[in-house]
Design a protein around this motif. Sequence first.
Motif, PDB file in Angstrom:
ATOM      1  N   ARG A 147      31.828  44.871  31.244  1.00  0.00           N
ATOM      2  CA  ARG A 147      32.087  45.531  32.527  1.00  0.00           C
ATOM      3  C   ARG A 147      32.937  44.597  33.383  1.00  0.00           C
ATOM      4  O   ARG A 147      32.581  43.439  33.594  1.00  0.00           O
ATOM      5  N   ARG A 148      34.070  45.133  33.872  1.00  0.00           N
ATOM      6  CA  ARG A 148      34.974  44.329  34.703  1.00  0.00           C
ATOM      7  C   ARG A 148      35.306  45.045  36.003  1.00  0.00           C
ATOM      8  O   ARG A 148      35.232  46.270  36.093  1.00  0.00           O
ATOM      9  N   LEU A 149      35.673  44.248  36.972  1.00  0.00           N
ATOM     10  CA  LEU A 149      36.267  44.746  38.215  1.00  0.00           C
ATOM     11  C   LEU A 149      37.643  44.118  38.310  1.00  0.00           C
ATOM     12  O   LEU A 149      37.783  42.897  38.229  1.00  0.00           O
ATOM     13  N   THR A 150      38.680  44.937  38.448  1.00  0.00           N
ATOM     14  CA  THR A 150      40.026  44.396  38.588  1.00  0.00           C
ATOM     15  C   THR A 150      40.504  44.576  40.025  1.00  0.00           C
ATOM     16  O   THR A 150      40.156  45.556  40.695  1.00  0.00           O
ATOM     17  N   LEU A 151      41.257  43.595  40.493  1.00  0.00           N
ATOM     18  CA  LEU A 151      41.793  43.612  41.849  1.00  0.00           C
ATOM     19  C   LEU A 151      43.307  43.482  41.789  1.00  0.00           C
ATOM     20  O   LEU A 151      43.842  42.707  40.976  1.00  0.00           O
ATOM     21  N   ILE A 152      43.987  44.229  42.627  1.00  0.00           N
ATOM     22  CA  ILE A 152      45.444  44.140  42.760  1.00  0.00           C
ATOM     23  C   ILE A 152      45.749  43.684  44.179  1.00  0.00           C
ATOM     24  O   ILE A 152      45.330  44.334  45.146  1.00  0.00           O
ATOM     25  N   ASP A 153      46.427  42.564  44.291  1.00  0.00           N
ATOM     26  CA  ASP A 153      46.720  41.986  45.601  1.00  0.00           C
ATOM     27  C   ASP A 153      45.443  41.862  46.429  1.00  0.00           C
ATOM     28  O   ASP A 153      45.405  42.225  47.613  1.00  0.00           O
ATOM     29  N   SER A 154      44.393  41.389  45.779  1.00  0.00           N
ATOM     30  CA  SER A 154      43.089  41.090  46.392  1.00  0.00           C
ATOM     31  C   SER A 154      42.253  42.317  46.748  1.00  0.00           C
ATOM     32  O   SER A 154      41.155  42.183  47.275  1.00  0.00           O
ATOM     33  N   ARG A 155      42.754  43.526  46.469  1.00  0.00           N
ATOM     34  CA  ARG A 155      41.958  44.724  46.749  1.00  0.00           C
ATOM     35  C   ARG A 155      41.436  45.319  45.452  1.00  0.00           C
ATOM     36  O   ARG A 155      42.182  45.455  44.477  1.00  0.00           O
ATOM     37  N   PRO A 156      40.127  45.662  45.386  1.00  0.00           N
ATOM     38  CA  PRO A 156      39.581  46.268  44.179  1.00  0.00           C
ATOM     39  C   PRO A 156      40.370  47.508  43.770  1.00  0.00           C
ATOM     40  O   PRO A 156      40.650  48.382  44.597  1.00  0.00           O
ATOM     41  N   ASN A 157      40.738  47.565  42.498  1.00  0.00           N
ATOM     42  CA  ASN A 157      41.561  48.654  41.977  1.00  0.00           C
ATOM     43  C   ASN A 157      40.784  49.555  41.029  1.00  0.00           C
ATOM     44  O   ASN A 157      40.917  50.770  41.070  1.00  0.00           O
ATOM     45  N   GLN A 158      39.979  48.955  40.161  1.00  0.00           N
ATOM     46  CA  GLN A 158      39.242  49.785  39.222  1.00  0.00           C
ATOM     47  C   GLN A 158      38.009  49.070  38.671  1.00  0.00           C
ATOM     48  O   GLN A 158      37.945  47.849  38.607  1.00  0.00           O
ATOM     49  N   LEU A 159      37.040  49.886  38.292  1.00  0.00           N
ATOM     50  CA  LEU A 159      35.895  49.450  37.506  1.00  0.00           C
ATOM     51  C   LEU A 159      36.195  49.856  36.070  1.00  0.00           C
ATOM     52  O   LEU A 159      36.514  51.013  35.808  1.00  0.00           O
ATOM     53  N   ALA A 160      36.134  48.913  35.147  1.00  0.00           N
ATOM     54  CA  ALA A 160      36.485  49.207  33.758  1.00  0.00           C
ATOM     55  C   ALA A 160      35.396  48.678  32.832  1.00  0.00           C
ATOM     56  O   ALA A 160      35.114  47.480  32.824  1.00  0.00           O
ATOM     57  N   ASP A 161      34.798  49.585  32.072  1.00  0.00           N
ATOM     58  CA  ASP A 161      33.737  49.214  31.130  1.00  0.00           C
ATOM     59  C   ASP A 161      34.206  49.532  29.717  1.00  0.00           C
ATOM     60  O   ASP A 161      34.503  50.691  29.400  1.00  0.00           O
ATOM     61  N   SER A 162      34.288  48.512  28.863  1.00  0.00           N
ATOM     62  CA  SER A 162      34.699  48.699  27.473  1.00  0.00           C
ATOM     63  C   SER A 162      33.484  48.600  26.562  1.00  0.00           C
ATOM     64  O   SER A 162      32.668  47.677  26.690  1.00  0.00           O
TER      65      SER A 162
END
Length: 261
Positions: A147-162
Motif C-alpha cells: 500500500r502506497r501514498l503518492t504525492l505530486i508537488d507535495s500534495r497527495p495524488n493517489q492511494l495505490a495498493d498492489s
Amino acid sequence: MSSPTGPTDARPLKVRISDDIRARIEAGSYPAGSRLPTLDTLASEYMCSLAAVRDALDLLRQQGLVITKQGLGSFVRERAKARRHGIERYSRSRWGGASGKAVLIAEGEAQGRNVQQLIRELGEVPASTAVAARLGVSPGEAVWVRRRLTLIDSRPNQLADSYYKLSLVDIVPMLREENTGPGGGFARIEEAGVRLAEIAEELAARMPTGPETITLRLPEGTPVVELMRTTYDLNGQPVEVMHAVIAGDMAEFAYRFPIPD
C-alpha cells in the motif's frame, strides 16, 4: 449578468451566479490562485443579496473550484495536475534497466513534477472479491499487498495498493521491501524470469469515502477516479492487481493507440 438563455433563464439565482463565475475561471479571467472579488463587490455586480453570493460560492467550493481562507477571502483553487499518458506510461524503456524508475515517478518527472511515494503497509491480507477475481485466487485467500501514498508537488495524488500471489513474492522477495530498487516492482518481477506482456485498466469515477477525503486532502465536492489495473505475463496469467484511488482534480488521461481490425 449575461445568460445563454436570456431573461427567461429558470436556473436559481445562486446557480446562475456560480455558473458565470465558473465560466470566468475556465476562461482565465480569474486565474488559478487569484483572489475573487469581495462579497460586496459580487453582490453589486450581480445586483443580488450577500446571501445569494455566499450560496453561489458554496456551490463553487463543492465543485472544487474555489477555496476560502479565513479572513482573506475566496480564491481560485490551484490544481497540480499530472497527465497520465495511457499506453506510453508503461513503456519498458522507462522502468527497465539499471536506471529505470517506477512508472508514476518516471511519468511525473518527465512533466517537471516532484513525485514522492510513501509506503503505508506491507504484508499479507485476505484477497477481496474484486482482487481475487482479477488475480485468479479465491476470495479471502492470503495475498501480499504493497500500500502506497503518492504525492505530486507535495500534495497527495493517489492511494495505490498492489496485490501479488504469495508464490510470486517467494521468488521476488524484493516485493516485501519498502524500496524495490530501480524500476520498481515491474523490474524485479522480470529479473526473476517472469516476462510482463499485457496490462488491462478499468476506470470509474465516484465520490470519495471519508478516510479517502482526509488522506488525499480533497476539497469539498471533489470526486476520485478508481483504477483497477491487472498486469499479465506472456502466458496470460495475472501477475499483479493494483487498486488505485486518484484525486479527480489532479488526473488527466490521454490514450493514443492503433485502431483494431
